[in-house]
Design a protein around this motif. Structure first.
Motif, PDB file in Angstrom:
ATOM      1  N   LEU A 264       0.823  -1.207   0.000  1.00 38.75           N
ATOM      2  CA  LEU A 264       0.000   0.000   0.000  1.00 38.75           C
ATOM      3  C   LEU A 264       0.858   1.258   0.000  1.00 38.75           C
ATOM      4  O   LEU A 264       0.548   2.235  -0.688  1.00 38.75           O
ATOM      5  N   SER A 265       1.969   1.248   0.728  1.00 39.21           N
ATOM      6  CA  SER A 265       2.825   2.445   0.788  1.00 39.21           C
ATOM      7  C   SER A 265       3.488   2.716  -0.573  1.00 39.21           C
ATOM      8  O   SER A 265       3.674   3.866  -0.955  1.00 39.21           O
ATOM      9  N   GLU A 266       3.849   1.673  -1.317  1.00 41.66           N
ATOM     10  CA  GLU A 266       4.440   1.866  -2.641  1.00 41.66           C
ATOM     11  C   GLU A 266       3.422   2.451  -3.617  1.00 41.66           C
ATOM     12  O   GLU A 266       3.755   3.303  -4.440  1.00 41.66           O
ATOM     13  N   ARG A 267       2.203   2.000  -3.517  1.00 40.52           N
ATOM     14  CA  ARG A 267       1.146   2.553  -4.373  1.00 40.52           C
ATOM     15  C   ARG A 267       0.909   4.025  -4.064  1.00 40.52           C
ATOM     16  O   ARG A 267       0.702   4.828  -4.969  1.00 40.52           O
ATOM     17  N   LYS A 268       0.938   4.363  -2.787  1.00 38.41           N
ATOM     18  CA  LYS A 268       0.751   5.767  -2.400  1.00 38.41           C
ATOM     19  C   LYS A 268       1.893   6.626  -2.935  1.00 38.41           C
ATOM     20  O   LYS A 268       1.679   7.750  -3.385  1.00 38.41           O
ATOM     21  N   LYS A 269       3.110   6.090  -2.892  1.00 41.41           N
ATOM     22  CA  LYS A 269       4.255   6.839  -3.409  1.00 41.41           C
ATOM     23  C   LYS A 269       4.105   7.090  -4.910  1.00 41.41           C
ATOM     24  O   LYS A 269       4.335   8.196  -5.397  1.00 41.41           O
ATOM     25  N   GLN A 270       3.727   6.059  -5.636  1.00 38.14           N
ATOM     26  CA  GLN A 270       3.542   6.215  -7.079  1.00 38.14           C
ATOM     27  C   GLN A 270       2.412   7.184  -7.384  1.00 38.14           C
ATOM     28  O   GLN A 270       2.500   7.997  -8.307  1.00 38.14           O
ATOM     29  N   ARG A 271       1.354   7.107  -6.602  1.00 39.67           N
ATOM     30  CA  ARG A 271       0.218   8.018  -6.816  1.00 39.67           C
ATOM     31  C   ARG A 271       0.629   9.460  -6.535  1.00 39.67           C
ATOM     32  O   ARG A 271       0.280  10.367  -7.288  1.00 39.67           O
ATOM     33  N   ARG A 272       1.369   9.666  -5.457  1.00 38.63           N
ATOM     34  CA  ARG A 272       1.844  11.015  -5.126  1.00 38.63           C
ATOM     35  C   ARG A 272       2.779  11.535  -6.220  1.00 38.63           C
ATOM     36  O   ARG A 272       2.744  12.704  -6.588  1.00 38.63           O
TER      37      ARG A 272
END
Length: 97
Positions: free
Chosen positions: A3-11
């Motif tokens: 989930l944290s990697e997805r948030k980073k990519q989204r940001r």
């Protein structure tokens, strides 16, 4: 993916999109008051070149020149008589005998 990697990519994507949006708005702001105009009395390039070529073909120069058409067509090489050129070419050969 976590989930944290997805948030980073989204940001990261949001940051890129915000930057592109800002750059687009800044470009529009810079060119907001740019005057755009055209001149209808301007001569088209092709028409202008045609008239120049036509006047040169009729030997209508920009000024007064004392030059003939033969001199124009002869180029910039110095004028020399054919007989003199032949003599200059043959003299060294004749002197050797």
């Amino acid at each position: 993916m976590r989930l944290s990697e997805r948030k980073k990519q989204r940001r990261q994507r949001q940051l890129i999109m915000r930057f592109l949006l800002f750059a687009t708005l800044f470009r529009l702001f810079l060119f907001w008051q740019t005057p755009l105009s055209y001149w209808t009395e301007q001569v088209y390039d092709d028409q202008l070149m045609y008239h120049y070529a036509d006047s040169l073909a009729d030997f209508q120069w920009l000024g007064d020149y004392e030059i003939t058409a033969d001199e124009v067509l002869g180029g910039i090489a110095p004028k020399a008589n054919k007989m003199e050129q032949a003599k200059r070419l043959l003299r060294p050969l004749i002197n050797d005998f």
